[in-house]
Scaffold this active site. Structure first.
Site, mmCIF file in Angstrom:
data_model
loop_
_atom_site.group_PDB
_atom_site.id
_atom_site.type_symbol
_atom_site.label_atom_id
_atom_site.label_comp_id
_atom_site.label_asym_id
_atom_site.label_seq_id
_atom_site.Cartn_x
_atom_site.Cartn_y
_atom_site.Cartn_z
ATOM 1 N N SER A 1 0.854 -1.190 0.000
ATOM 2 C CA SER A 1 0.000 0.000 0.000
ATOM 3 C C SER A 1 0.886 1.233 0.000
ATOM 4 O O SER A 1 2.042 1.177 0.448
ATOM 5 C CB SER A 1 -0.898 0.006 1.242
ATOM 6 O OG SER A 1 -1.537 1.255 1.409
ATOM 7 N N TYR B 1 -2.677 0.066 10.738
ATOM 8 C CA TYR B 1 -2.617 -0.490 9.383
ATOM 9 C C TYR B 1 -1.338 -0.034 8.690
ATOM 10 O O TYR B 1 -0.635 -0.848 8.065
ATOM 11 C CB TYR B 1 -3.845 -0.057 8.583
ATOM 12 C CG TYR B 1 -3.857 -0.578 7.161
ATOM 13 C CD1 TYR B 1 -4.175 -1.907 6.902
ATOM 14 C CD2 TYR B 1 -3.532 0.248 6.095
ATOM 15 C CE1 TYR B 1 -4.177 -2.402 5.602
ATOM 16 C CE2 TYR B 1 -3.534 -0.236 4.800
ATOM 17 C CZ TYR B 1 -3.853 -1.556 4.552
ATOM 18 O OH TYR B 1 -3.845 -2.040 3.262
#
Length: 321
Positions: free
Chosen positions: A141, A154
């Protein structure tokens, strides 16, 4: 034909499902895809999307990245235990103020997103080293490069993945192995919808008033608009990934969303690290109108471009060569 064996995790929906289907439907039939998921009873959507590839270039198998025995059983079931391309996609999200989250919730995110990858490589990497051939593809990501408001845990899990792979990549070169980190920005999937819904349910009683207001009236309020503006489809991520696994010299890092690139570039523009933090702070708290205007401008660019910039350019290069 000598097909490459592709093992993909987290294929019940979203990016994993699109990856499995797109690679299995490769026009040249270069791949045999083993699409895995923790609970195979949730495989109906994949079965439907796979169509005629099911039983031909795609098979569904059970694999839980949080369970070493499950991983070993899956790899043992493959012909000669051979995996040419491992695509680590399984993951989970968590948003909200950290004072409103439990350590157990945080551990679950790290166990899935980071240690899940580690477990996979402990099982698959030794065989790749012996053969001196293989490609490890990790769906990371942009939050593995740059932290985002209320995505603390996260982002930490993705930072861990990036650091782990960056270190491992040096060793991998010695064995002629490739490692590629695919770094999407926002992707419109069931995964993101669930993360948002869970975020809406967060008990903010442990947070101070300013933090609770920030999460509710700034982060959650703009969540949908950001995804609408910057969000890619899982099919787009699958196209980027297919391009990466068919390259002779795949890159270590590949960002899929050129609209997001200016934001991650801020980190490299300032060695002190202050620039991206100050910029995001001003965007969020001081320049609400500028923030909304920027989103509208990016939305216009997305509407005009329609397709992925990088992939189109690569196709043009291929035609010219």
């Amino acid at each position: 034909m000598n097909q490459k064996v592709v093992l993909i995790t987290g294929c019940s929906s979203g990016i994993g499902l699109s990856l499995a289907v797109r690679i299995a439907k490769d026009e040249k039939k270069r791949f045999m895809v083993y699409a895995t998921m923790r609970n195979v009873s949730r495989g109906a959507a994949l079965v439907e999307a796979a169509g005629k590839t099911l039983g031909r270039t795609l098979e569904i198998k059970q694999l839980d990245v949080c369970d070493e025995k499950s991983i070993k059983a899956c790899v043992d079931s493959l012909p000669e235990r051979k995996v040419d391309i491992l695509i680590s996609n399984a993951g989970m999200g968590l948003i909200g103020p950290i004072e409103c989250q439990t350590i157990d919730e945080m551990k679950t995110v790290m166990d899935t997103n980071f240690f899940g990858l580690v477990r996979l490589l402990q099982e698959v990497l030794p065989d790749m080293k012996k053969r001196k051939k293989g490609h490890i593809v990790v769906i990371s990501s942009v939050m593995g490069i740059q932290g985002i408001l209320f995505n603390d845990v996260y982002a930490a899990s993705k930072f861990a993945v990036e650091g782990f792979c960056e270190s491992l990549a040096v060793q991998a070169l010695r064995f002629n192995l490739n490692i590629s980190l695919i770094e999407p920005g926002p992707v419109i999937t069931e995964f993101e919808r669930k993360v948002f819904e869970e975020g809406m349910k967060v008990d903010l009683s442990k947070a101070d008033k300013v933090t609770a207001d920030m999460f509710t009236n700034i982060y959650l309020k703009n969540y949908s608009q950001i995804f609408e503006t910057l969000g890619q489809t899982p099919e787009d991520i699958a196209e980027h990934t297919l391009k990466i696994i068919t390259m002779d010299n795949p890159p270590f890092r590949h960002q899929t969303n050129t609209l997001y690139t200016p934001m991650t570039t801020l980190k490299y523009a300032d060695p002190n690290g202050d620039l991206p933090i100050d910029t995001f702070y001003k965007m969020v708290f001081e320049h609400d109108k500028v923030f909304n205007a920027s989103l509208n401008f990016l939305k216009m660019l997305r509407w005009r471009s329609r397709k992925s910039f990088t992939i189109d350019k690569d196709k043009d290069k291929d035609k010219a060569s």
